[in-house]
Design an enzyme around this catalytic site. Sequence first.
Site, short mmCIF file in Angstrom:
data_model
loop_
_atom_site.label_atom_id
_atom_site.label_comp_id
_atom_site.label_asym_id
_atom_site.label_seq_id
_atom_site.Cartn_x
_atom_site.Cartn_y
_atom_site.Cartn_z
N HIS A 263 44.82 42.45 39.79
CA HIS A 263 43.31 43.17 39.97
C HIS A 263 43.47 44.83 39.80
O HIS A 263 43.89 45.49 40.72
CB HIS A 263 42.90 42.75 41.05
CG HIS A 263 42.82 41.17 41.28
ND1 HIS A 263 42.32 40.62 42.54
CD2 HIS A 263 42.56 40.21 40.44
CE1 HIS A 263 42.36 39.29 42.33
NE2 HIS A 263 42.57 38.93 41.12
N ASP B 283 41.73 34.52 44.78
CA ASP B 283 42.04 34.32 43.42
C ASP B 283 43.23 33.72 43.43
O ASP B 283 44.01 34.05 43.83
CB ASP B 283 41.57 35.64 42.56
CG ASP B 283 41.99 35.54 41.19
OD1 ASP B 283 41.48 34.52 40.45
OD2 ASP B 283 42.38 36.32 40.45
N SER C 205 47.04 41.25 44.17
CA SER C 205 45.89 42.38 44.08
C SER C 205 46.28 43.50 44.97
O SER C 205 47.14 44.17 44.55
CB SER C 205 44.83 41.55 44.63
OG SER C 205 43.40 42.45 44.62
#
Length: 360
Positions: A206, A302, A178
Amino acid sequence: MPIRVLLVDDSAVIRGLMNKAISQDPAIEVIGTAANGEMAIAMAARDKPDVVILDIEMPVMDGITALPHILKASPGTKIIMASTLTQRNAEISMNALAMGASDYLAKPSAKFGKDVEEFYRDLMAKIRALANAAARVARPQAVVASAPPKPAPVAPVLAPSNEPLTAIGIRALAIASSTGGPQALMSLFEQIKGRLTNIPIFITQHMPPTFTAILADHLGKAGERPTAEGKEGMIAAPGHAYIAPGDYHMVMADESGKVVVHVNQGPQESFCRPAADPMLRSLSAIYGKHLLVLVLTGMGQDGLEGAKIVVRNGGHVIAQNEESCVVYGMPKAVVENKLCRAVLPLSEIGRFLAQNIEGR
């Protein structure tokens, strides 16, 4: 001390949206606003903000021109590039990350369909994560200055299995990342150039739409490896890399002995779409103990639940270490849950992968 933020955007509407969101959090304050890059440079030099939200397209001086000057004027400042989701702006944002920006923020627009509440949430999360990361880096420096030097830590083996990966035979690599991920992925792909040609690589980073296609192009060039956004019905091939497309989860399925890519717009997981967890669940079902997962820099958790399933099915997880992360969130989650075989600095991950997957 509150997190000190400078807002730079030529649109009074966007400045107002961001100011409204930030004013609701007593831990964050807007110390100033600027309508162009020249104003931003002067204010950054004077006020030394923790975080700058920097628009790309502005009169007088645009964001990409101002970026290096702001970093020079206030070296500790973290910069988040803000732009509408056009092909041009996505390309500029990718270049800005290579120049020292820490993250990017998609402005709400009818075309993207991103509502204002989601924009608020992303804005606040990114400000907090980057400010905390800057504080984490700064804090040890005052302590270490008067302390004796310590030897570099050895990457710990945390998982119960000590069976060599070369003996198991890794058949696929999955990567979750991310904030700071594009920079980390570029470094990794350069490290494994000409290596790992015997397995497919699956990536969830992401990112919003438009950005993921550009990231795939940049990674393909950096690593001299066929790299593309995952498309419905693609058949995964060794030596190729596949990136989950913006706003879509990417999952794989074994269909008649072939690994087939599927994309969907199922519910967000961990407030993300794409999310790493669905990808990891699907790959674990296919590869079992022959799957290796790499968790790179990023905020949030995540990848944690997916990594638990991977380890439960006999697969393996490694993570980027805290010192080399832009934001130590996603790697921290898998490390603290004792899911990792190794925790490594970014500069060592490529060599680890080559040694443990190719055996050389």
